[in-house]
Write a protein that holds these residues in place. Structure first.
Motif, PDB file in Angstrom:
ATOM      1  N   GLN A   1       0.465   6.652  -2.534  1.00 31.85           N
ATOM      2  CA  GLN A   1       0.435   5.900  -3.945  1.00 31.85           C
ATOM      3  C   GLN A   1      -0.682   5.939  -4.908  1.00 31.85           C
ATOM      4  O   GLN A   1      -1.751   6.314  -4.398  1.00 31.85           O
TER       5      GLN A   1
ATOM      6  N   THR B   1      -5.972   5.937   6.630  1.00 34.08           N
ATOM      7  CA  THR B   1      -5.709   5.749   5.521  1.00 34.08           C
ATOM      8  C   THR B   1      -6.741   6.230   4.915  1.00 34.08           C
ATOM      9  O   THR B   1      -8.081   6.039   5.308  1.00 34.08           O
TER      10      THR B   1
ATOM     11  N   ALA C   1       3.877  13.483  -0.228  1.00 35.42           N
ATOM     12  CA  ALA C   1       3.822  12.962   0.994  1.00 35.42           C
ATOM     13  C   ALA C   1       5.133  13.668   1.779  1.00 35.42           C
ATOM     14  O   ALA C   1       4.941  13.988   3.104  1.00 35.42           O
ATOM     15  N   GLU C   2       6.248  13.952   1.100  1.00 35.72           N
ATOM     16  CA  GLU C   2       7.222  14.420   1.811  1.00 35.72           C
ATOM     17  C   GLU C   2       6.696  15.902   2.218  1.00 35.72           C
ATOM     18  O   GLU C   2       7.059  16.556   3.526  1.00 35.72           O
TER      19      GLU C   2
ATOM     20  N   ALA D   1       5.325  11.200  -5.033  1.00 34.94           N
ATOM     21  CA  ALA D   1       5.827  10.960  -3.920  1.00 34.94           C
ATOM     22  C   ALA D   1       6.377  11.932  -3.160  1.00 34.94           C
ATOM     23  O   ALA D   1       6.498  12.087  -1.773  1.00 34.94           O
TER      24      ALA D   1
ATOM     25  N   CYS E   1       3.823  10.107   6.461  1.00 36.12           N
ATOM     26  CA  CYS E   1       2.664  10.078   5.168  1.00 36.12           C
ATOM     27  C   CYS E   1       3.379   9.088   4.154  1.00 36.12           C
ATOM     28  O   CYS E   1       4.472   9.204   3.843  1.00 36.12           O
ATOM     29  N   GLU E   2       2.511   8.159   3.519  1.00 35.22           N
ATOM     30  CA  GLU E   2       2.801   7.567   2.428  1.00 35.22           C
ATOM     31  C   GLU E   2       1.908   7.730   1.340  1.00 35.22           C
ATOM     32  O   GLU E   2       0.614   7.838   1.576  1.00 35.22           O
TER      33      GLU E   2
ATOM     34  N   THR F   1      -1.774   7.181   3.299  1.00 37.54           N
ATOM     35  CA  THR F   1      -1.623   6.623   4.874  1.00 37.54           C
ATOM     36  C   THR F   1      -0.870   7.571   5.583  1.00 37.54           C
ATOM     37  O   THR F   1       0.299   7.888   5.210  1.00 37.54           O
TER      38      THR F   1
END
Length: 150
Positions: A68, A33, A108-109, A105, A65-66, A54
């Motif tokens: 926020q 993280t 991350a993709e 978002a 991967c995330e 993360t």
């Protein structure tokens, strides 16, 4: 003589390949993280806050991967982001804020699609409407990667 030239060319090719890999870093497998610094957005407060990423590394590749984003006070930027006192008082502002979350978002993709922790920044472009989040994302990824270095 031909054999000598063939061996010399092979050695030169191997040396070139090794030099080309010299900038790569190795990362430990695991989940890490990272948090960006707290960014200040524009004069109206758009873009204020920080990001948390993360990411999972397996065999020196980013496999998950995330990402926020949060207000400076730690409030998650979610469905209420862009509302004032819990209400949509300015439809355009709310729509813009929600578009920024959706754009965020996608970072991350794109990172998972790239997969390469050594060149990811060259492969991820800022998304219109989520440029403040882009800086937060990049900063947070570098923080996570620093924790994963061998």
């Amino acid at each position: 003589m031909r054999r000598f030239i063939a061996v010399l060319l092979s050695v030169m090719l191997m040396a070139a390949l090794l030099c080309a890999c010299g900038g790569s870093k190795n990362y430990r497998d695991g989940t890490y993280t990272g948090k960006s610094q707290v960014f200040q957005g524009d004069e109206e407060g758009n873009g204020d806050g920080y990001g948390v990423v993360t990411l999972t590394i397996k065999d020196n590749a980013i496999t998950a991967c995330e990402f926020q984003t949060y207000e400076p006070d730690g409030t998650l930027k979610g469905d209420d982001y862009g509302k004032v006192d819990g209400e949509i008082k300015n439809e355009d502002y709310y729509h813009k804020a929600q578009q920024a979350i959706k754009g965020s978002a996608k970072y991350a993709e794109m990172l998972v699609t790239s997969g390469n922790p050594n060149t990811f920044e060259n492969e991820i472009d800022a998304i219109s409407g989520a440029t403040f989040s882009y800086n937060q994302f990049i900063d947070a990824v570098y923080d996570a990667l620093a924790k994963a270095k061998e």
